[in-house]
Scaffold this motif. Structure first.
Motif, PDB file in Angstrom:
ATOM      1  N   ARG A  41     -12.627   2.391  38.015  1.00 16.34           N
ATOM      2  CA  ARG A  41     -13.052   2.272  39.411  1.00 16.34           C
ATOM      3  C   ARG A  41     -13.333   3.647  40.015  1.00 16.34           C
ATOM      4  O   ARG A  41     -14.299   3.826  40.765  1.00 16.34           O
ATOM      5  N   GLU A  42     -12.506   4.618  39.686  1.00 15.75           N
ATOM      6  CA  GLU A  42     -12.715   5.980  40.179  1.00 15.75           C
ATOM      7  C   GLU A  42     -14.023   6.563  39.632  1.00 15.75           C
ATOM      8  O   GLU A  42     -14.778   7.225  40.363  1.00 15.75           O
ATOM      9  N   ALA A  43     -14.293   6.325  38.347  1.00 16.09           N
ATOM     10  CA  ALA A  43     -15.529   6.831  37.750  1.00 16.09           C
ATOM     11  C   ALA A  43     -16.746   6.161  38.376  1.00 16.09           C
ATOM     12  O   ALA A  43     -17.768   6.808  38.640  1.00 16.09           O
ATOM     13  N   ALA A  44     -16.639   4.859  38.626  1.00 21.33           N
ATOM     14  CA  ALA A  44     -17.752   4.135  39.255  1.00 21.33           C
ATOM     15  C   ALA A  44     -17.988   4.639  40.672  1.00 21.33           C
ATOM     16  O   ALA A  44     -19.142   4.758  41.118  1.00 21.33           O
ATOM     17  N   THR A  45     -16.915   4.952  41.376  1.00 24.68           N
ATOM     18  CA  THR A  45     -17.040   5.493  42.734  1.00 24.68           C
ATOM     19  C   THR A  45     -17.720   6.851  42.702  1.00 24.68           C
ATOM     20  O   THR A  45     -18.619   7.139  43.509  1.00 24.68           O
ATOM     21  N   ALA A  46     -17.311   7.690  41.763  1.00 22.59           N
ATOM     22  CA  ALA A  46     -17.882   9.029  41.660  1.00 22.59           C
ATOM     23  C   ALA A  46     -19.381   8.988  41.357  1.00 22.59           C
ATOM     24  O   ALA A  46     -20.138   9.851  41.818  1.00 22.59           O
ATOM     25  N   LEU A  47     -19.813   7.990  40.619  1.00 24.47           N
ATOM     26  CA  LEU A  47     -21.225   7.874  40.264  1.00 24.47           C
ATOM     27  C   LEU A  47     -22.008   7.014  41.246  1.00 24.47           C
ATOM     28  O   LEU A  47     -23.208   6.815  41.081  1.00 24.47           O
ATOM     29  N   GLY A  48     -21.329   6.483  42.256  1.00 21.14           N
ATOM     30  CA  GLY A  48     -22.010   5.695  43.271  1.00 21.14           C
ATOM     31  C   GLY A  48     -22.410   4.305  42.838  1.00 21.14           C
ATOM     32  O   GLY A  48     -23.334   3.717  43.405  1.00 21.14           O
ATOM     33  N   VAL A  49     -21.695   3.738  41.842  1.00 23.63           N
ATOM     34  CA  VAL A  49     -22.068   2.405  41.348  1.00 23.63           C
ATOM     35  C   VAL A  49     -20.949   1.393  41.552  1.00 23.63           C
ATOM     36  O   VAL A  49     -21.018   0.273  41.038  1.00 23.63           O
TER      37      VAL A  49
END
Length: 249
Positions: free
Chosen positions: A78-86
């Motif tokens: 979830r953190e990685a998806a947030t960082a990439l805007g997805v």
């Protein structure tokens, strides 16, 4: 030490839980989503969501669902998806992949490096088929014997049996006999294997060195040393990895 924590720490520098470079992952995802401006992807055993967040970053009209039993890995996904805007285009579910169900089918189902969760390659494909939309594709990664395995190789893979895997030709024949057609595929190179194993053991050992007071430090170091030994003195050069892109006949 908890197996899931070992995996998270070991994959700190190599988030794809398979012997594949970033370039190989990008190529496989491009082939898997080719010709589809929008679609739905499902990763059965997504871990930290590395495959899905990369797919969504490259395909702004795709949506995705990830399923895994490791709650901490899903938090990182979830953190990685947030960082990439997805993050608005991904759903993450803390559930056994064997029990996951969805009303809507998926255009792409992934399971790379996690077929053990279903008991092997063919059971994994049977599970993937239940989620697949007509005309959809499956991206699945599986081990195979590059040559007749030695006793050291079998022991290094956790006491595997010779029949747990087959050579590449036989593995492919089994996929075909099960009603699947490989429309693309990729065999990981020796360099990819070595980079993956050094990253795995190195990240875990380094964490142990940097956290000597952690209750799990000694266990982490022991796991890194054991894994390195099993790889270098066991299955290196005997065990390969193939990633298939499949469609139903």
């Amino acid at each position: 030490m908890d197996r899931q924590r070992i995996s998270r720490l070991a994959h700190a520098h190599h988030p794809i839980a398979a012997p594949l470079t970033d370039e190989s992952v990008a190529l496989l995802l491009e082939r898997a989503t080719a010709g589809a401006a929008d679609g739905r992807a499902l990763d059965l055993g997504c871990g930290e969501g590395a495959w899905l967040v990369r797919a969504l970053a490259a395909r702004p009209r795709w949506r995705a669902v990830g399923v895994d039993l490791d709650a901490a890995a899903l938090t990182r996904a979830r953190e990685a998806a947030t960082a990439l805007g997805v993050v608005r285009r991904i759903g993450l579910h803390h559930v056994d992949a064997r029990q996951f169900s969805s009303v809507e089918p998926f255009d792409l189902v992934l399971c790379v490096g996690a077929t053990h969760a279903f008991g092997g390659l063919l059971p994994t494909l049977a599970a993937a088929r239940e989620h697949l939309a007509p005309g959809g594709r499956v991206l699945v990664g599986e081990g195979f014997w590059e040559r007749e395995p030695s006793r050291a190789a079998l022991d290094g893979l956790g006491g595997a049996a010779r029949d747990d895997y087959a050579d590449l030709a036989t593995t492919t024949d089994r996929v075909l006999a099960d009603g699947w057609t490989p429309v693309s595929g990729y065999v990981s190179s020796r360099q990819e294997w070595d980079d993956y194993e050094f990253a795995w053991t190195g990240a875990l050992a380094e964490w142990a060195l940097e956290h000597p007071d952690d209750p799990d430090a000694a266990a982490a170091r022991e796991a890194a040393d054991r894994h390195r030994r099993e790889w270098l003195h066991g299955y290196r050069g005997e065990f390969g990895f193939v990633t298939y892109l499949l469609r139903r006949d």
